[in-house]
Design a protein around this motif. Structure first.
Motif, PDB file in Angstrom:
ATOM      1  N   PHE A  23      -7.115  39.588 -37.795  1.00  0.00           N
ATOM      2  CA  PHE A  23      -7.007  39.650 -36.429  1.00  0.00           C
ATOM      3  C   PHE A  23      -8.218  39.848 -35.726  1.00  0.00           C
ATOM      4  N   GLY A  24      -9.173  40.276 -36.473  1.00  0.00           N
ATOM      5  CA  GLY A  24     -10.543  40.627 -35.907  1.00  0.00           C
ATOM      6  C   GLY A  24     -11.488  39.125 -36.010  1.00  0.00           C
ATOM      7  N   VAL A  25     -11.050  38.165 -36.803  1.00  0.00           N
ATOM      8  CA  VAL A  25     -11.783  37.168 -36.989  1.00  0.00           C
ATOM      9  C   VAL A  25     -11.470  36.210 -35.821  1.00  0.00           C
ATOM     10  N   ALA A  45     -12.568  29.263 -38.979  1.00  0.00           N
ATOM     11  CA  ALA A  45     -12.358  30.724 -38.510  1.00  0.00           C
ATOM     12  C   ALA A  45     -10.996  30.954 -38.178  1.00  0.00           C
ATOM     13  N   VAL A  46     -10.509  30.326 -37.085  1.00  0.00           N
ATOM     14  CA  VAL A  46      -9.291  30.498 -36.434  1.00  0.00           C
ATOM     15  C   VAL A  46      -8.057  30.261 -37.639  1.00  0.00           C
ATOM     16  N   ASN A  47      -8.181  29.030 -38.075  1.00  0.00           N
ATOM     17  CA  ASN A  47      -6.907  28.691 -39.095  1.00  0.00           C
ATOM     18  C   ASN A  47      -7.028  29.676 -40.433  1.00  0.00           C
ATOM     19  N   TRP A  48      -8.126  29.931 -40.788  1.00  0.00           N
ATOM     20  CA  TRP A  48      -8.033  31.133 -41.863  1.00  0.00           C
ATOM     21  C   TRP A  48      -7.558  32.352 -41.435  1.00  0.00           C
ATOM     22  N   ALA A  49      -7.933  32.900 -40.142  1.00  0.00           N
ATOM     23  CA  ALA A  49      -7.346  34.028 -39.580  1.00  0.00           C
ATOM     24  C   ALA A  49      -5.910  34.047 -39.564  1.00  0.00           C
TER      25      ALA A  49
END
Length: 80
Positions: free
Chosen positions: A55-57, A15-19
């Motif tokens: 930014f929301g993820v 999730a963090v890397n995709w975001a």
């Protein structure tokens, strides 16, 4: 619980890397941002749906990371 913690760590990392990647792509597609015009820059970013979604993820990914730390040892969560 151990495996659940590692699974949460993996989902958090994705999730963090995709975001981050989506935020970067969205910002790169915008006109140049400037610290001399912060209001304009913020409006450009907030007007881009892809950037706002990414930014929301990020907080969601961070919360999953914290949950993973409660369920699995720190060294294993950080390794994921």
């Amino acid at each position: 619980m151990f495996w659940l913690g590692l699974s949460l760590a993996l989902v958090s990392a994705v999730a963090v890397n995709w975001a981050y990647a989506k935020e970067h792509d969205a910002a790169a597609a915008l006109p140049p941002l400037s610290l001399r015009e912060p209001v304009r820059s913020v409006r450009l970013l907030l007007g881009t749906r892809a950037w706002v979604a990414a930014f929301g993820v990020e907080p969601f990914g961070f919360l999953l990371y914290v949950a993973a730390l409660r369920l699995a040892p720190l060294a294993l969560v950080q390794a994921v």
